[in-house]
Motif scaffolding. Sequence first.
Motif, PDB file in Angstrom:
ATOM      1  N   GLN A 240      12.804   4.175   4.194  1.00 30.78           N
ATOM      2  CA  GLN A 240      12.936   4.885   3.017  1.00 30.78           C
ATOM      3  C   GLN A 240      11.735   4.759   1.986  1.00 30.78           C
ATOM      4  OE1 GLN A 240      15.812   6.685   2.375  1.00 30.78           O
ATOM      5  NE2 GLN A 240      16.338   6.117   4.429  1.00 30.78           N
ATOM      6  N   GLU A 241      10.921   3.500   2.100  1.00 28.43           N
ATOM      7  CA  GLU A 241      10.105   3.460   1.217  1.00 28.43           C
ATOM      8  C   GLU A 241       8.927   4.222   1.501  1.00 28.43           C
ATOM      9  OE1 GLU A 241       9.487  -0.820   1.749  1.00 28.43           O
ATOM     10  OE2 GLU A 241      11.050  -1.434   0.073  1.00 28.43           O
ATOM     11  N   ILE A 242       8.739   4.162   2.987  1.00 28.07           N
ATOM     12  CA  ILE A 242       7.427   5.259   3.364  1.00 28.07           C
ATOM     13  C   ILE A 242       7.937   6.572   2.923  1.00 28.07           C
ATOM     14  CG2 ILE A 242       6.168   6.225   5.317  1.00 28.07           C
ATOM     15  CD1 ILE A 242       7.083   3.685   6.655  1.00 28.07           C
ATOM     16  N   ALA A 243       9.003   7.046   3.082  1.00 29.97           N
ATOM     17  CA  ALA A 243       9.403   8.511   2.728  1.00 29.97           C
ATOM     18  C   ALA A 243       9.107   8.724   1.200  1.00 29.97           C
ATOM     19  CB  ALA A 243      10.715   8.729   3.087  1.00 29.97           C
ATOM     20  N   GLY A 244       9.800   7.632   0.260  1.00 29.10           N
ATOM     21  CA  GLY A 244       9.466   7.627  -0.949  1.00 29.10           C
ATOM     22  C   GLY A 244       8.045   7.768  -1.493  1.00 29.10           C
ATOM     23  N   ALA A 245       7.246   7.174  -0.632  1.00 29.53           N
ATOM     24  CA  ALA A 245       5.735   7.060  -1.127  1.00 29.53           C
ATOM     25  C   ALA A 245       5.106   8.301  -0.615  1.00 29.53           C
ATOM     26  CB  ALA A 245       5.370   5.994  -0.378  1.00 29.53           C
ATOM     27  N   LEU A 246       5.681   8.858   0.109  1.00 25.19           N
ATOM     28  CA  LEU A 246       5.165  10.150   0.711  1.00 25.19           C
ATOM     29  C   LEU A 246       5.693  11.449  -0.092  1.00 25.19           C
ATOM     30  CD1 LEU A 246       5.004   9.793   4.640  1.00 25.19           C
ATOM     31  CD2 LEU A 246       2.894   9.933   3.023  1.00 25.19           C
ATOM     32  N   GLN A 247       6.510  11.279  -0.954  1.00 30.20           N
ATOM     33  CA  GLN A 247       7.393  12.428  -1.612  1.00 30.20           C
ATOM     34  C   GLN A 247       5.973  13.014  -2.171  1.00 30.20           C
ATOM     35  OE1 GLN A 247      10.453  10.973  -4.219  1.00 30.20           O
ATOM     36  NE2 GLN A 247      11.770  10.853  -2.747  1.00 30.20           N
ATOM     37  N   GLY A 248       6.120  14.297  -2.335  1.00 31.56           N
ATOM     38  CA  GLY A 248       5.249  15.331  -3.064  1.00 31.56           C
ATOM     39  C   GLY A 248       4.042  15.356  -2.099  1.00 31.56           C
ATOM     40  N   HIS A 249       3.912  14.504  -1.205  1.00 33.73           N
ATOM     41  CA  HIS A 249       2.716  14.923  -0.435  1.00 33.73           C
ATOM     42  C   HIS A 249       2.791  16.151   0.474  1.00 33.73           C
ATOM     43  CE1 HIS A 249       0.446  11.390  -1.640  1.00 33.73           C
ATOM     44  NE2 HIS A 249       1.448  10.892  -1.969  1.00 33.73           N
ATOM     45  N   GLY A 250       1.831  16.934   0.865  1.00 31.59           N
ATOM     46  CA  GLY A 250       1.836  18.051   1.751  1.00 31.59           C
ATOM     47  C   GLY A 250       0.623  18.529   1.861  1.00 31.59           C
TER      48      GLY A 250
END
Lengths: 714, 511
Positions: free
Chosen positions: A554-564
Amino acid sequence: MAGSKNRKGMGCFVKSFLAVLIAAAIYMGCYVLFSPVWLEWNNYNTVHGFYKEPENTIETLFLGSSHVVNGITPTELYRDYGLCAYNLGTEQQGVNVSYYWLREAYRLHAESLTTVVFDVSMLRRTASETFVQKGIAGMRLFPGRVQAMYDYYLGPYGTGDLQDVLEQLNPVTAYHTRWNQLTRQDFEKFHLQPTLYSRGYHFVSYSLLDEGNAEEDYEEENAPYLESVLDESVPGEELQDSELYYFDKIVAFCKENDLDLVLVKIPARGWGSNRHNAVQALAEKNDLPFLDYNFPVSGQNLVGETYLVDSHDGNHLNYFGATKVTHAIGDYLVKNCRVTDVRGQQNYAFMEQELADYNKNVVVCSELYLATELEQYLTLAAQNENYVIFLPGKDETSGALHEPLRAALADLGFTKLAQIGWRDSYVGVLDKDGVQEVLEKADTQKEAMLEGAMQNGVRYSVVGAGWSSENFSSCSIDETEYSPNLRGLNIVVYDQSTDTVVDVTNFDTLNTTERMSGYPLQEIETMEAEGKTYQDLTENAQKLYRYMHHVENQEIAGALQGHGGRQELVTWLDAYRQKDRVILLAAQGDAADRLSEPVREALAQRGLTQLAELQPGETYFAVIEKDQKPYEQTEGDGTPLPLEDAIFRMIHAEPGAGDAIEPAGLQLIVYDRIEEAIVAQTSFETFEDPLAVAEREMRNEFQTIFLTPKGKML
Amino acid sequence: MAFTELSFFVFAACLVLFYYLLPAKMQWIVLLTGSVIFYVSYGAEKLPFLLAAAGIAWWAALRMEKIRPDGPESRALARKKQKKVLLGAGALLVLLLLYAKVGTWVIQSFAALLRLDADSVPQAILALGVSYYTFSMLGYLADVYYGKEKAETNFLRFLLFAIYFPKILQGPISRHKFLAPQLKETHRFCYEAFCFGFQLMLWGYFKKLVIADRLAMLVNYVFDNVETQTGAHLLMAACFSAVQLYCDFSGCMDIAGGFSQILGLKLEPNFNHPFFSRSAAEFWRRWHITLGTWFKDYVYMPLAISPRVIRISKKVRETCGARAGKAVMTVLPLSVVWVLTGLWHSTEWNYVVWGVYWGTLIICANVFAPELKKLTGFLHINTKTESWKIFQMVRTFFLFVVGRILTVPGTLHGSAEVFKKIFFDFQPGSLFDGSVYSLELDRANFHLALVCIFVLWAVSMLQEKKPVRQRLAESNVVFRWAAWYALLFSIVIFGVYGPEFSAAAFVYMNF
């Protein structure tokens, strides 16, 4: 004549006075009898302990609801920082009740009080009338409770009825209808101390993994997680006007009386970015610090990854979680607030006794909880002279009792236990006067039993029956059954100083002298050093490991939010290239069109050499795991890859059937071996021309990767 | 500010203190002030009605007294003038009473006729105690007219008589000549009177809070859910409602009477153990006594000796015989009295039927007394035995219960449903299968209610022979104090009051 008249008048006066006196005495009896008794989350100790504190000694005051009750242990603030603090949290303590207790505390500790730590959990909802009553139950009538009730009922959010004030201040009026529900507990209310407690902190040792002790059976599907990824863009939740009204009063009171006010959020479920942002705005408006320990504070996520074992019911911290939060707050207070180290000061000598009691009761109890070896457990328990240890055996108790252990048990006083044989019936009771034991051999088919009264007069009855006998165990204390009634040695530890059962456990001594730890964090922390894998962990440790994995994801996913976007491919690869995670990459030829040179270079550095050299029209597939060379396969002419010899078999099928991802550009899936589930998937549209996409769709067969419905890799 | 609210106790304590601490000649002013405060606590908008009624009655009485005949010829003229004043003032007072009783219905009927929204038209103000004080004032005017007493010259003293707060809510319907002189006198503090008054109040609170309000929970529940109740439950609830009404009403009387006794005043008794009555007539001589005597003195007697009724009686005697003729002198006035009694309680049809019911019972008992005597003789029933007396009491009690069934459901249709269930769906087993404990009172409270009813009966039995307060006053001090403390704390512990309950209104306050 005048004399006899005077005598008559005096007689009437005396009779009236006596009559009123007797009526008042009986009424006071009713007052005490009908005072409400709260059986669960009893605040009796907190409030009565507060009033026993010497005046003008408390420097730091904690206010808030049950999260504070279980979440802050002030005695450790004294032990480790020298702070004199008190935890005045009570169950469902509304903001209004916090205000009332602040006033009351200031009245008695005006000269010493410098800091108020207020937990903001209850800003989000209004405490019901019942909990307001409960929150101030025990507050001294004058002036505190009178003022509180007057304000609550006649204030801007009250009923406006003076009758309500009068009725609530008088428990006879409010609770006399309980006359047909009175039980023994109503007559014993002065002895009602259901939990271990210290300076308002209510100790709970067990975690959700601790079967038999936990309040609910733990189910992995319903595991409690904290929302530990803060999103500052989420609009703040609208807070209740009534709560804000009393919050403002707290702020104003602190300002007026020169008190440092610190807002905190003790970690708990039901709290997210929307609530954080609302309180953050409030804190900024009032220029107050806000430490939200639900989220990482100063980069440190206190209990997010270990909430499973730092909480006892999924909503409140246990002792282990409380120590973490307490120390985090202690660090902050020492650096930022006007607190002093009172250790060694004459007027704080009483704190040393409290610390000694704390170490004897709370700390020992926590160590007891962590003990996994039978000998270790009994040795620890025997150290506290207030403990009475009951040991009823059941079924077969002797199988794992090896000779050194038997010798150790004999040294502790359990001489008969040291001699126990196959399927014998056994009970033992250890207190400060020694050990009483009964051992019945299996061939007698008798159960072993001990009955008696402890030094505080509480009666007990312990029965242990081997397999050949009745095959059960029982430990009844004051007519309440406590034995887990499992095979082996069942242990109940009773603290006479607090009239509470502090621990209940079982050692399946047919097979082992160890029990599974309810707090297996250490097992996980040392697994790498000991060369253990996930499969080598105990069942509880595996549950915790899976839990921590989930939180990490969840933390990794949260950190990657907005990245693309194509530039972020490397970021994703780096983020998920962790232990126990498998990254699958699939690509079509159009993926190569926009792979820039810096990206290709970065990919090559990470061992993805074929991807780094991918040419237009080529099909590509890779399996990436940490510390392993990536598996890559490329098909030059763009045809689907057969991949029968790949680690993961893929099934060709018609589009739209089953779980599938459709490669367009680069597709990335992350499979977590521990969670046994797909934890992330995304695509990198490296080719963005819609005309080209349409051409592709017309031109290409596409290769789909199929997975079973639960995402298991085949 | 109901008698059972905390604020009333504070008010009463302050009133007693001021009453006895201030100079004695100010006592009536203290009472007047306290009574106004008490009355206004129910709504200041109700006060003008009482002031208007008091003003009309006071002025009319003075006016009648001022009309003096100069000679024998003008005596008849003076009488005629006095009668005009009496009838005029009486009509105004009755109009006031009608406004309170049917004003809302009239306004809403007019609104419907004119097609106005019912919520937009003003509602009639329900003047507190209007039934009681208008009757008191009407009686006062009649007494002045008949020369039985002199008119009060001081309006404020007259207002005190009208508004004296212990009796304003539920009576008794006081006679001016009984109460006014007491209000004029000064009273010294008397310890014995204080104790007796306090004890009487305690007994009143016990009847109201422990018995009446407890039974009310069951009665209200059962009669709100008639369709799901058995006939046995309904009959049981009807019996309880009889006890409830008695305890509620007489409890209030005891509180009012006891408080008055503390102040050195005496109110007319309104109850005399009515459930020991052996006939309907006797029942109404023991129940709501002041209403009965008022109707007797101001309706029955004037009618019975009125020339018109005498003429009718004569005609009937000539055609139907002496017995019939004599009966007319009873039947006609009684019929009027009982219709009016029904209407006094309410203008709803069920109360009219209720009045007719009681009137019929009493008239029949009166007219057919010789036949009933012959019947008991024919059946060889010894009417001097205790068992016969008990039978009569039980019979009278059930006659009262039937009357309750006519009024408690609220409508005649509802009453019919209840009777239907009692006669055709009785199910006696439902009294013993535990279902009685699910009628709003749990087992403990139900049993407590039964115990308290027994206590009530026992005390009433003792009271018939000698006042219980007197008995206790003469008994051993330990026993005496134990008894009073038991009473006090049974109210404190078992009383139906507190945040779970709203201050239950007294039933007869609605009339």
